[in-house]
Design an enzyme around this catalytic site. Structure first.
Site, mmCIF file in Angstrom:
data_model
loop_
_atom_site.group_PDB
_atom_site.id
_atom_site.type_symbol
_atom_site.label_atom_id
_atom_site.label_comp_id
_atom_site.label_asym_id
_atom_site.label_seq_id
_atom_site.Cartn_x
_atom_site.Cartn_y
_atom_site.Cartn_z
ATOM 1 N N LYS A 150 -27.482 -55.154 49.165
ATOM 2 C CA LYS A 150 -26.660 -55.400 47.871
ATOM 3 C C LYS A 150 -25.521 -56.470 47.876
ATOM 4 O O LYS A 150 -24.617 -56.009 47.460
ATOM 5 C CB LYS A 150 -26.476 -54.001 47.221
ATOM 6 C CG LYS A 150 -27.603 -53.083 46.972
ATOM 7 C CD LYS A 150 -27.065 -51.983 46.291
ATOM 8 C CE LYS A 150 -28.534 -50.936 45.907
ATOM 9 N NZ LYS A 150 -29.279 -50.415 47.241
ATOM 10 N N ASP B 200 -20.389 -60.421 46.092
ATOM 11 C CA ASP B 200 -19.261 -61.183 46.263
ATOM 12 C C ASP B 200 -19.491 -62.581 46.347
ATOM 13 O O ASP B 200 -20.501 -62.998 45.977
ATOM 14 C CB ASP B 200 -18.681 -60.955 47.740
ATOM 15 C CG ASP B 200 -17.049 -60.704 48.075
ATOM 16 O OD1 ASP B 200 -16.497 -61.506 47.163
ATOM 17 O OD2 ASP B 200 -16.543 -59.837 48.682
#
EC number: 2.4.2.10
Length: 480
Positions: A314, A317
């Protein structure tokens, strides 16, 4: 009559402006993914627009020369429309309930019923015609005649023919084609959107049947492509193609969520359940004894049993950061994971960063379009943004983590977590759906199962139960 003159353009534009017509990628009740969603429920809060729609429906009935004694709106969106029509024009109204009350009169139809009279049905949108037909059957059981129905929008997907086969004439204020034409002229939508919607409509026409069961001569919706057929599509991602082929070969669309904390247990599960799964999902950051040698052993097992490795990282950023997280650090995920996933919150940079590492290694990425937890914000516009991002980066993105099919494109895979044989939930907000619901009704491709298998007394037996349930749901979707 398909139009009511000059009033049609402003009416369509007004409905668009209040978001009654939405364009993007939407999963319908049937599980089918559609580029358009029509929702007229919001007009009840806009009295002027509600009256305008009701007046147009009544004028369409007048123009068609329909003779009727009462009016009944299909529950529930058409009820306020029927109410305004009847109140304005002093016409008796009937209300059809969706379910019988278990108290009082226990009637399905409320109002004064005079057997032999003719009732006009009002509907907001017609697709297959089933809702109008259900209402007609209820009214006919009360001794009423039903010869005509008025609809604001005909989606042109076979509903008119189906109703005609049952002796009911459908009169529309507007067809979907006309609505698209008006909105394109008003520059509300572009030609590409018009083309997508028209192709969808043409490819998804419901087949009507006469009373004797023989089909009418209208176009039948094409059957959904099998996994093996999708694997051969010219624009399919190589990782997706490989996965689809092994799914077909092994007859499994089960992904094991191996969320365990010990490497030995991870490898034991992979070896024991490998023949039953198409993919194994890891969370390496919860392994207490992670080493790259463990992942090398996992790769060996994946090759032996023919399944892919999916690291549920997941990523969320900026591009430069996820690039380093993907290729470096302790885990060196890109060196062993066939697939990873990412949130779309950071924007397209997250995909660009990942694909700089993954493309040369022939890896793929799944975007998180929906989540199975209570209160998830991954809905609506967020989901549509995920689909757009996937389409823009299809050279690396192979599909979605979602609760249902969110894209019409057969090249994209849909993987759904939160699956158990019985629907339910846990005390941390996880919501569970059955394989039949997820695969058969919502149009997903692969179920992701963790605790339902790992916590079972016999993991292999549990895995086989999930595999069979998911595969049978897939076959039922194909009509096999």
């Amino acid at each position: 009559m398909a139009a009511v003159g000059a009033a049609l353009g402003p009416l369509v534009t007004g409905l668009y402006d209040v978001q009654a017509f939405k364009f993007g990628d939407f999963v319908l009740k049937s599980g089918l993914s559609s580029p358009i969603y029509i929702d007229l429920r919001g007009i009840v809060s806009r009295p002027r627009l509600l009256s305008q729609v009701a007046d147009t429906l009544f004028q369409t009935a007048q123009n068609a020369g329909i003779s009727f004694d009462t009016v009944c709106g299909v529950p529930y969106t058409a009820l306020p429309l029927a109410t305004v029509i009847c109140s304005t024009n002093q016409i008796p109204m009937l209300i059809r309930r969706k379910e019988t009350k278990d108290y009082g009169t226990k009637r399905l139809v409320e109002g004064t019923i005079n057997p032999g009279e003719t009732c006009l049905i009002i509907e907001d949108v017609v697709t297959s015609g089933s809702s109008v037909l259900e209402t007609a059957e209820v009214l006919q059981k009360e001794g009423l005649k039903v010869t005509d129905a008025i609809v604001l929008l005909d989606r042109e997907q076979g509903g008119k023919d189906k109703l005609q086969a049952h002796g009911i004439r459908l009169h529309s204020v507007c067809t979907l084609s006309k609505m698209l034409e008006i909105l394109e002229q008003q520059k509300k939508i572009d030609a590409e959107t018009v083309g997508r919607v028209k192709r969808f409509i043409q490819e998804n026409v419901f087949v009507a049947a006469n009373h004797n069961g023989s089909p009418l001569s209208i176009k039948e919706a094409p059957k959904e492509l099998s996994f093996s057929a999708r694997a051969e599509l010219p624009r399919i991602h190589p990782v997706a193609s490989k996965l689809l082929r092994l799914m077909q070969k092994k007859e499994t669309n089960l992904c094991l969520s191996a969320d365990v904390s010990e490497a030995r247990e991870l490898l034991q599960l992979a070896d024991a359940l490998g023949p039953s799964i198409c993919m194994l999902k890891t969370h390496v950051d919860i392994l207490n004894d992670f080493t790259l040698d463990v992942m090398k052993e996992l790769i060996t097992l994946a090759k032996r049993h023919e399944f892919l490795i999916f690291e549920d990282r997941k990523f969320a950023d900026i591009g430069n950061t996820v690039k380093k997280q993907y290729e470096g650090g302790v885990f060196k995920i890109a060196s062993w994971a066939d697939l990873v996933n990412a949130h779309v919150v950071p924007g397209s940079g997250v995909v660009k960063g990942l694909q700089e590492v993954g493309l040369p290694l022939h890896r793929g990425c799944l975007l998180i379009a929906e989540m199975s937890s209570t209160g998830s914000l991954a809905t609506g516009d967020y989901t549509r943004a995920a689909v757009r991002m996937a389409e823009e980066h299809s050279e690396f993105v192979v599909g979605f983590i979602s609760g249902s099919r969110v894209s019409m494109k057969p090249e994209f895979l849909h993987l759904t977590p939160g699956v158990q044989l019985e629907a339910g939930g846990d005390n941390l907000g996880q919501q569970y759906n059955s394989p039949q619901e997820v695969i058969g009704k919502r149009g997903s491709d692969i179920i992701i199962v963790g605790r339902g298998i790992i916590s079972a007394a016999d993991c292999l037996e549990a895995a086989e139960m999930y595999r069979k349930a998911a595969w049978e749901a897939y076959l039922s979707r194909l009509g096999v």
